[in-house]
Every structure is written in structure tokens, then in C-alpha cells.
Design an enzyme around this catalytic site. Structure first.
Site, PDB file in Angstrom:
ATOM      1  N   GLY A 141       0.830  -1.199   0.000  1.00 43.79           N
ATOM      2  CA  GLY A 141       0.000   0.000   0.000  1.00 43.79           C
ATOM      3  C   GLY A 141       0.864   1.248   0.000  1.00 43.79           C
ATOM      4  O   GLY A 141       2.050   1.216   0.342  1.00 43.79           O
ATOM      5  N   CYS A 142       0.258   2.371  -0.379  1.00 45.33           N
ATOM      6  CA  CYS A 142       1.026   3.617  -0.499  1.00 45.33           C
ATOM      7  C   CYS A 142       1.429   4.186   0.862  1.00 45.33           C
ATOM      8  O   CYS A 142       2.603   4.502   1.082  1.00 45.33           O
ATOM      9  CB  CYS A 142       0.251   4.640  -1.321  1.00 45.33           C
ATOM     10  SG  CYS A 142      -1.463   4.898  -0.802  1.00 45.33           S
ATOM     11  N   TYR A 143       0.478   4.306   1.788  1.00 44.11           N
ATOM     12  CA  TYR A 143       0.856   4.774   3.125  1.00 44.11           C
ATOM     13  C   TYR A 143       1.911   3.854   3.758  1.00 44.11           C
ATOM     14  O   TYR A 143       2.922   4.342   4.274  1.00 44.11           O
ATOM     15  CB  TYR A 143      -0.365   4.835   4.041  1.00 44.11           C
ATOM     16  CG  TYR A 143      -1.285   6.016   3.866  1.00 44.11           C
ATOM     17  CD1 TYR A 143      -0.796   7.329   3.788  1.00 44.11           C
ATOM     18  CD2 TYR A 143      -2.669   5.844   3.835  1.00 44.11           C
ATOM     19  CE1 TYR A 143      -1.653   8.410   3.657  1.00 44.11           C
ATOM     20  CE2 TYR A 143      -3.538   6.928   3.714  1.00 44.11           C
ATOM     21  CZ  TYR A 143      -3.036   8.213   3.621  1.00 44.11           C
ATOM     22  OH  TYR A 143      -3.878   9.283   3.503  1.00 44.11           O
ATOM     23  N   THR A 177       4.164   2.034   2.438  1.00 38.30           N
ATOM     24  CA  THR A 177       5.461   2.230   1.793  1.00 38.30           C
ATOM     25  C   THR A 177       6.161   3.452   2.361  1.00 38.30           C
ATOM     26  O   THR A 177       7.347   3.406   2.718  1.00 38.30           O
ATOM     27  CB  THR A 177       5.292   2.377   0.269  1.00 38.30           C
ATOM     28  OG1 THR A 177       4.774   1.153  -0.267  1.00 38.30           O
ATOM     29  CG2 THR A 177       6.611   2.700  -0.415  1.00 38.30           C
ATOM     30  N   SER A 178       5.425   4.557   2.472  1.00 41.55           N
ATOM     31  CA  SER A 178       6.035   5.808   2.959  1.00 41.55           C
ATOM     32  C   SER A 178       6.448   5.704   4.420  1.00 41.55           C
ATOM     33  O   SER A 178       7.311   6.449   4.880  1.00 41.55           O
ATOM     34  CB  SER A 178       5.050   6.970   2.779  1.00 41.55           C
ATOM     35  OG  SER A 178       3.981   6.895   3.719  1.00 41.55           O
TER      36      SER A 178
END
Length: 344
Positions: free
Chosen positions: A154-156, A158-159
Site C-alpha cells: 500500500g502507499c501509506y 510504503t512511505s
């Protein structure tokens, strides 16, 4: 592979935000041949109808049942949660060389009970979860070639994982009191945004949501424990911004009497060979502008007025490093290609 030594790929879920970014990057990749673009609607249309950035002449949109599976090497699945697992279950054993990169959550969670509770979906391919790899490439590049099902993160998460995991592994931060405050462009919610978020002035406001039970929390929990063998205690506060793409995550941590310079240098040393992770100088202001439309992650550690308290700023493009770009980075590693090939 095709006779010109290119990877034959299909993109299923071609017309969503992530699918379109995926196709745009794949269309310029020197080692890829796009054989199929699939969706449930708009059959027969050209992909350029949905995204004028895509200049290359590509196959028209078809339904999945038009795919000639025996001709494919790799399938990207950019579908709503619950859909990719059905397709992979049908095709995994019949096509022994076919690989899958799933951009949904279907194979991100190894604990089926947690997946089903979190996503309110019965898992239809439980036996294949053990055959899949959750892959942030910076952590998995040495083992990715052993798997045919790749769960794209997921994007969150990953960050969050990229800056936090190296520091937790080295026991440099206190793990019992971490605050994660993350802000994303509204493309992260997909094209059905208005069905999910009904607050007023949606495209002109900043909106906080799902503070206690955001569905990415179980993904973050599982992966941090898997990679560090530690359970961290944290709050996670997501927000939607009135901008289309980009994520800025602010992680509030206490160090174990380590200076900001030491923390910064530890991250820089961990990622010194990474192609896409940029560790900025201590106390560098940070926004998402530099990473938009790239596969980069920029990280800045900043001091605060409180002793041993620091803020780690981490920024990615949610549609690229947070989705399609990371998927292509995973593809490059799967096929032993240069990690940056086809990525800016």
C-alpha cells in the site's frame, strides 16, 4: 517472452488511476510488450481515451476472458480488493511460468483472519498466500525471484516502512510512543472517491479519517514485526489533501540518546546502494513536489525543541512509488533487469 525478448504483460484493471499510471510507464519500458488491457467497462475503447499522456498505440480494452494466457509472462492486477485472488486462483496452477503482481491488498496480509476482518471479504485463495511475497523492493530484492505472486504494498505503508524499519532494526528509536501523521492526494482513494468520502467541499478541503482502524494498520503491523521482530506502539492518522497525487508522511519519534545527525547518517548508510531512496541533509524542509511522477522516496530527519524528539518526513508519489512504479521496480527484479529500467 516474445521473440524480441520482451516480457509479454497484461494489465487487468486498466482504467483506474493506478492502472493508467502503470500503462504509461510500461508503454515506455524497453523490455515490455503490452499484450492485453482489460476492464469491465468501456470495452473496445483506446486507452488514450482515458489518458492523453499515453502516446503509444496499444491494444484496445477487452474483457479478461479475451486473454490468451499461454502467451503471457506477467499479469498486473489493479483491481478492487477481493478480485485479484479469484483470477490468480484460476490461473496459477494452469500456467506454471506465469507471474502475477497484485496491486490490491489480496496477498498483503498473511493472516487470513485479519485480512477478512479488515477488508470484510472472504479470501478465495487461502492456499496461495504462502506462495506470495509482500515486496518493498528495497527489503526483498534478494528473494523476489523465488516467487510468482508479488503483493505490491500500500502507499501509506510504503512511505512509513522505508524510513522506520532501518531505525527500528538498529534499535535507534523508542518503539512504545510513535505518532504517524500521513497526508495523501485524493487519487489514493480511487475513482470512487465521492462514494467513500461525502464531506462538503471534498476537492477543496483537508480531511482526517479512520484514525483508529485504518485498513493499512494491519499491513504496517505485520511487516514491521516480520522485518524487525519488534511490535511497535503507534498511532496512525491519515488525511486527504485537496491535491491529486503525492503523500507526505510525518513520523514523530524519540531516539535512544542518538543525535539527529546519527539517525540521518544511519538511514543514508542503509540506503547507500538504493536507486530510489534519497536521504536529505539534517533539518531539510520537505514537500512532495520533488517526487511527483517519479519512483523516488525522499526522507528528511528534523530536530525539534524537545530533547531526543525528532520528526521524520517521508514523501512519495502514491501512484508511482506507492503503486505502479513500485510494481514495475518489482517486475525488473523478477526478470533480472536493471532496477531503474523504464523508471525515471
Amino acid at each position: 517472452m516474445s521473440i524480441d525478448n520482451k516480457i509479454n504483460v497484461a494489465v487487468i484493471g486498466a482504467t483506474g488511476y493506478t492502472g493508467l499510471d502503470l500503462i504509461l510507464i510500461l508503454s515506455k519500458h524497453p523490455k515490455v510488450k503490452i499484450s492485453n488491457l482489460c476492464a469491465t467497462k468501456n470495452i473496445g475503447k483506446s486507452i488514450t481515451f482515458f489518458d492523453k499522456r499515453i502516446k503509444k498505440k496499444l491494444p484496445k480494452i477487452t474483457k479478461v476472458d479475451k486473454i490468451k494466457w499461454e502467451n503471457l509472462d506477467l499479469v498486473f492486477l489493479s483491481l478492487p480488493n477481493g478480485e485479484a485472488q479469484k483470477i490468480i486462483k484460476k490461473k496459477y496452477f494452469n500456467n506454471k511460468n506465469l507471474k502475477f503482481i497484485d496491486l490490491s491488498a489480496d496477498f498483503r496480509i498473511s493472516n487470513v483472519r485479519i485480512y477478512e476482518k479488515n477488508y470484510k471479504i472472504k479470501h478465495k485463495a487461502i492456499s496461495l498466500i504462502k506462495n506470495s511475497l509482500y515486496s518493498i523492493p528495497e527489503f526483498t530484492k534478494n528473494k523476489i525471484k523465488n516467487y510468482r505472486i508479488i503483493a505490491n504494498p500500500g502507499c501509506y505503508p510504503t512511505s512509513i516502512q522505508i524510513p522506520l524499519i532501518p531505525l527500528i532494526k538498529k534499535n535507534l528509536v523508542k518503539i512504545n510512543d510513535i505518532t504517524i501523521d500521513a497526508k495523501s492526494g485524493y487519487s489514493g482513494a480511487g475513482k470512487n472517491l465521492e462514494k467513500k468520502f461525502t464531506h462538503k467541499n471534498l476537492y477543496d478541503s483537508t480531511y482526517a479519517y479512520s484514525t483508529k482502524n485504518h485498513r493499512h494498520i494491519c499491513e504496517i503491523d505485520e511487516q514491521i514485526f516480520k522485518l524487525t521482530k519488534k511490535k511497535i506502539n503507534y498511532s496512525f492518522n491519515p488525511h486527504l489533501l485537496p491535491t491529486f497525487r503525492g503523500i507526505l508522511t510525518s513520523i514523530y519519534i524519540y531516539s535512544k540518546n542518538n543525535s539527529g545527525k546519527f539517525l540521518r547518517n544511519s538511514l543514508a548508510n542503509f540506503y547507500k546502494k538504493s536507486k530510489f531512496i534519497k536521504i536529505l541533509k539534517l533539518n531539510t524542509p520537505l514537500g512532495s513536489g520533488n517526487v511527483l511522477n517519479t519512483n523516488n522516496c525522499e526522507i528528511s530527519i528534523c530536530e525539534t525543541r524537545i530533547k531526543n524528539k525528532f520528526i521524520i518526513f517521508s514523501t512519495i508519489d502514491n501512484l508511482v512509488k506507492g503503486a505502479s512504479g513500485q510494481a514495475i521496480q518489482n517486475m525488473n527484479l523478477l526478470y533480472d533487469l536493471p532496477e531503474k529500467l523504464g523508471l525515471k
